[in-house]
Design an enzyme around this catalytic site. Structure first.
Site, PDB file in Angstrom:
ATOM      1  N   PHE A 177      37.858  44.419  40.185  1.00 35.17           N
ATOM      2  CA  PHE A 177      37.688  44.690  38.470  1.00 35.17           C
ATOM      3  C   PHE A 177      37.306  46.170  38.309  1.00 35.17           C
ATOM      4  CE2 PHE A 177      35.293  44.395  34.656  1.00 35.17           C
ATOM      5  CZ  PHE A 177      36.229  43.472  33.784  1.00 35.17           C
TER       6      PHE A 177
ATOM      7  N   ASP B  40      30.817  39.883  43.369  1.00 36.89           N
ATOM      8  CA  ASP B  40      30.989  39.791  41.990  1.00 36.89           C
ATOM      9  C   ASP B  40      31.378  38.406  41.563  1.00 36.89           C
ATOM     10  OD1 ASP B  40      31.628  39.910  39.134  1.00 36.89           O
ATOM     11  OD2 ASP B  40      31.870  41.782  39.333  1.00 36.89           O
TER      12      ASP B  40
ATOM     13  N   TYR C 132      29.057  35.512  30.133  1.00 35.75           N
ATOM     14  CA  TYR C 132      29.686  34.969  28.637  1.00 35.75           C
ATOM     15  C   TYR C 132      31.236  34.530  29.057  1.00 35.75           C
ATOM     16  CZ  TYR C 132      31.201  39.942  29.485  1.00 35.75           C
ATOM     17  OH  TYR C 132      31.585  41.261  29.982  1.00 35.75           O
ATOM     18  N   LYS C 133      31.576  34.353  30.280  1.00 38.40           N
ATOM     19  CA  LYS C 133      32.759  33.700  30.685  1.00 38.40           C
ATOM     20  C   LYS C 133      32.473  32.314  30.740  1.00 38.40           C
ATOM     21  CE  LYS C 133      34.408  38.281  32.310  1.00 38.40           C
ATOM     22  NZ  LYS C 133      34.307  39.165  33.139  1.00 38.40           N
TER      23      LYS C 133
ATOM     24  N   ARG D  48      47.257  35.667  31.508  1.00 44.45           N
ATOM     25  CA  ARG D  48      46.344  34.919  32.094  1.00 44.45           C
ATOM     26  C   ARG D  48      46.180  33.561  31.335  1.00 44.45           C
ATOM     27  NH1 ARG D  48      40.833  37.832  33.679  1.00 44.45           N
ATOM     28  NH2 ARG D  48      40.836  37.906  31.393  1.00 44.45           N
TER      29      ARG D  48
HETATM   30  C1  LIG Z   1      33.918  40.191  33.178  1.00 45.58           C
HETATM   31  C2  LIG Z   1      33.460  41.065  34.355  1.00 45.58           C
HETATM   32  C3  LIG Z   1      32.803  42.051  34.325  1.00 45.58           C
HETATM   33  C4  LIG Z   1      31.818  42.454  32.942  1.00 45.58           C
HETATM   34  O1  LIG Z   1      30.990  43.496  33.012  1.00 45.58           O
HETATM   35  P1  LIG Z   1      30.162  44.056  31.649  1.00 45.58           P
HETATM   36  O2  LIG Z   1      29.241  44.808  32.122  1.00 45.58           O
HETATM   37  O3  LIG Z   1      29.731  42.613  31.186  1.00 45.58           O
HETATM   38  O4  LIG Z   1      31.174  44.633  30.722  1.00 45.58           O
HETATM   39  C5  LIG Z   1      32.322  42.580  35.510  1.00 45.58           C
HETATM   40  N1  LIG Z   1      32.962  42.307  36.664  1.00 45.58           N
HETATM   41  C6  LIG Z   1      33.882  41.510  36.568  1.00 45.58           C
HETATM   42  C7  LIG Z   1      34.497  41.065  37.987  1.00 45.58           C
HETATM   43  C8  LIG Z   1      34.254  40.737  35.327  1.00 45.58           C
HETATM   44  O5  LIG Z   1      35.351  39.862  35.420  1.00 45.58           O
END
Ligand SMILES: *Cc1c(COP(=O)(O)O)cnc(C)c1O
Length: 391
Positions: A124, A189, A214-215, A363
């Site tokens: 990511f 992560d 938030y997912k 997706r």
């Molecule tokens: C959604 C996501 C993030 C989000 O990071 P924020 O700091 O909340 O913007 C980070 N890493 C991964 C792998 C994600 O899918």
């Protein structure tokens, strides 16, 4: 397969009742819960209670009456319901990006002298950028690749557990073992795992982890992330943002920083109470549904996406770009097509909310608390219609 078959799957779904506990727009087919989970009614009620009764009436007294404990207590709850983590090893802190920075930096300090950070070029973006920034600041380099690039010079190995594009699940136990053999630390992560794919951080030997709330945890836009630090590592690691709320006895306001014991020492500033209340409600829902049942439904939903893609979309040039083996696939499916961006826009215009990831992927996110089998069927049906029109 006919639409009625999908409806029948919903009737038999043991989690079918959960959807009614969310704010639902009946016009929408929402397959983007892996980007932003839907709003739980319990979160709405809790927000109103925390704002009205606690903030409104208790004001500053509410800090002593429970607010200050939220980062630790909710961290423990997430650890218990979704991470395979015994209490005292998780805390809810800052954004995923900042949490990731703090733990990666702490790990690099603990392995000073080693010169590389291992991650994957498909990781990511925020993770890649944070690691590149840390490497630059410390004169280190990033070794991009799979665990075969880990060696005696590796300080930290940082991967996503579920890949945000392909949905592929990384072999956590194996990576931890290989990193530890080389003397490196691991940082996972879990943003696309937590609440959908069970993890066993304690049992699998992970050192560090972060994850988004938030997912699949449905805690709302920008809700703070959690950090996990394995108990045996806590004494050896020091996070870099020395704020007052990570200090031992913060309200003594004494000179000099001394990290608080345990996970509190990984915090920095004042907890975002309203957002934390929503994280708590999301974690409670996941706990009530049960991570085993959520995983089983995530597999069943993604199996349906793949079966329908094979049956109805393959002839239009749509290719399944996620693993076909459900054991190594998270709760979303990547469908590749040369016109993916335009197709994605057309689907959204027709009320099917999916998302596009460069260069050619749409997706289909299957959030097991809220996605129905019939949503998958309808989304594929609209996609067939759209492909027919664009040729
Ligand atoms: C959604 C996501 C993030 C989000 O990071 P924020 O700091 O909340 O913007 C980070 N890493 C991964 C792998 C994600 O899918």
């Amino acid at each position: 397969m006919r639409r009625a078959d999908a409806v029948a799957l919903d009737v038999r779904d043991p989690l079918v009742g959960f959807r009614a506990r969310f704010v639902v727009d009946p016009q929408l087919v929402y397959l983007d819960g892996n980007s932003l989970g839907m709003l739980p009614m319990a979160a709405l009620a809790r927000l109103s209670a925390v704002a009205g009764r606690e903030w409104g009436e208790r004001l500053v007294r509410a800090w002593e009456e429970g607010w200050m404990q939220l980062p630790v207590s909710i961290g423990d709850r997430i650890g218990q319901v979704a991470l395979g983590a015994a209490p005292g090893q998780a805390v809810v802190g800052d954004s995923t990006t900042v949490c990731f920075y703090k733990l990666a930096s702490a790990a690099l300090d603990a392995r000073a002298g080693r010169r590389t950070i291992v991650t994957d070029s498909e990781n990511f973006p925020t993770d890649r950028y944070v690691l590149e920034g840390l490497a630059r600041a410390r004169g280190m380099s990033v070794a991009w690749g799979d665990p075969s690039v880990i060696d005696e010079d590796t300080a930290l190995v940082a991967y996503s557990h579920v890949d945000y594009r392909s949905g592929r699940i990384a072999p956590m136990t194996l990576v931890n073992a290989r990193a530890h053999e080389a003397g490196a630390l691991t940082l996972w992560d879990l943003s696309h795992s937590v609440g959908a794919v069970p993890v066993a951080l304690d049992a699998d030997g992970a050192d560090l982890a972060v994850g988004c709330t938030y997912k699949y945890l449905c805690a709302g836009p920008g809700a703070p992330a959690f950090m996990y630090v394995r108990r045996e590592r806590q004494g050896e690691l020091s996070q870099p943002i020395w704020g007052w709320l990570g200090r031992r006895d913060p309200f003594a306001m004494e000179p000099g920083y001394v990290a608080a014991e345990g996970m509190a020492g990984f915090l920095s500033g004042t907890p975002p109470v309203l957002a934390l209340a929503c994280v708590d409600e999301g974690a409670r829902l996941v706990g009530e549904a049960g991570i085993g049942r959520l995983r089983a439904k995530g597999i069943a939903l993604t199996e349906l996406v793949i079966a329908l893609a094979d049956e109805r979309l393959a002839s239009w040039g749509v290719r399944v770009a996620s693993p076909r083996d459900s054991a190594v696939r998270g709760a979303h499916v990547a469908l590749a097509h040369p016109q993916a961006r335009g197709l994605c826009d057309a689907l959204i215009a027709r009320g099917v909310i999916v998302d596009f990831r460069r260069p050619d992927v749409i997706r289909f996110g299957c959030s097991p608390l809220t996605t129905r089998f019939v949503d998958v069927w309808d989304a594929v049906d609209v996609m067939v219609e759209t492909l027919r029109e664009v040729g």
